[in-house]
Design an enzyme around this catalytic site. Sequence first.
Site, short mmCIF file in Angstrom:
data_model
loop_
_atom_site.label_atom_id
_atom_site.label_comp_id
_atom_site.label_asym_id
_atom_site.label_seq_id
_atom_site.Cartn_x
_atom_site.Cartn_y
_atom_site.Cartn_z
CB SER A 130 -1.02 -0.10 1.34
OG SER A 130 -0.14 0.18 2.31
CB SER A 132 0.48 3.47 4.61
OG SER A 132 1.53 2.59 4.86
CE LYS A 187 0.89 1.80 8.77
NZ LYS A 187 0.16 2.12 7.59
CB SER A 290 -0.65 6.35 7.14
OG SER A 290 -0.06 5.32 8.05
#
Length: 325
Positions: A130, A132, A187, A290
Amino acid sequence: MQQFMQIFTALVLAAFGGYIGAWYFGAIEGNFALLLFLATVVTGAYWLAERLYFLPRRRRAAQAIEDAAVQRRAELDRMGIQKVDVDVQEAKGSLLMQPWWLDWTAGLFPVIAAVFLLRSFLFEPFKIPSGSMIPTLLVGDLILVNKFTYGIRLPVIHTKITEGTKPARGDVLVFRYPPQPSLDYIKRVVGVPGDEVAYFNKRLTVNGKPIDTKALPDFFDEDSMRYFKQFEEQLGGQPHRLLNNPDVPAFVQGASNFAYRQNCRYSVEGVVCKVPEGHYFMMGDNRDNSLDSRYWGFVPEGNIVGKAFFIWMNFGNLKRIGSFH
C-alpha cells in the site's frame, strides 16, 4: 515398505498442496512461518530417515548384487566362459537411485532448511502492498527486514531469545498488526515507551517538542497522477520525507477501541497519546493516507518482526534498489 512410503508421502504432499491452495483462494487464513516450519520438520525427518535407513539399505542391496556378480564371474571363469551379458553397474545404479518420494522430501530439505533459518533469524523479504509509507517506500518495493537487530525471536511462537537493541524514533518497523496479528504492517516509529506523542494540525510533537520539518518540492505520485505537499522531518536524528495533504482535515475519524485507549485524547485538531511501557506509537510517512497508531493504537513489543532497511527490487523501477535511509 516401499509401497507404504509412496502412499504416505503422496498424502503428506497432498496435505501441503491443499493448504497452499486453500490459502491462495482465500478459503483459510494462511501462516507462512508455520508452513515453512512444518515443511522443514517433515523434510528433515525424511532426510534423517534417508541417511540412517533408506540409503544404507539400498547400498547393502547394491553390494549384494556386486558380490553375487563377482561370485558368478568366478564360477564362469572356472567353466571357461568369458562373456557375461549382465550389466552389474546399471543394476547398482538403479538400486542406489532415490525414489521420487525421497526426491520430493529429503532432497528438498537442505534448501528448505536454509530458507527457514535465513528467514527466521537473519533477513526476511517483504513486499510493500500500500501507499502508507510514500514517499519513503512505494507500492511494489521489495524490501529486506533485519530480524536480529531488535532481538532474535523463535519462529511461529515469536518468543524472544536475545535482547538486541530497542527500536528508536525514526526506525522503519515491520510488525504484526495488533487487531489482526496474522497480517504484517510497516510504519515508522514516532513514539517509544514513555513518550507523549501529539499530532495536531498536521504537526508532530514528541514530549512537548515540535519535530523539525522543512518544505521540499512537491512529490508527484505516478499511481494517482497527482502532486502532494512534501516535507523533510528530523525524527531520531535522521531525516526522512513525508507527505501532507492540506485538503484533508486533521481530525482522526474512526479510531477503534484499542488497548490503552485511555492514554489518548482526541479533538478536532488531532490526537495526543502517552505511549505505555512495552509499546510503540507508529505512523506512516504518507500522513493523510495511513491507517496507523492514531486509529488502532499502540504496537506491543512482542509484535515486532524486524527493522526494514533495504529495497532489493522493484520490477517497475530498478533505480529504487538500495537503502532508503
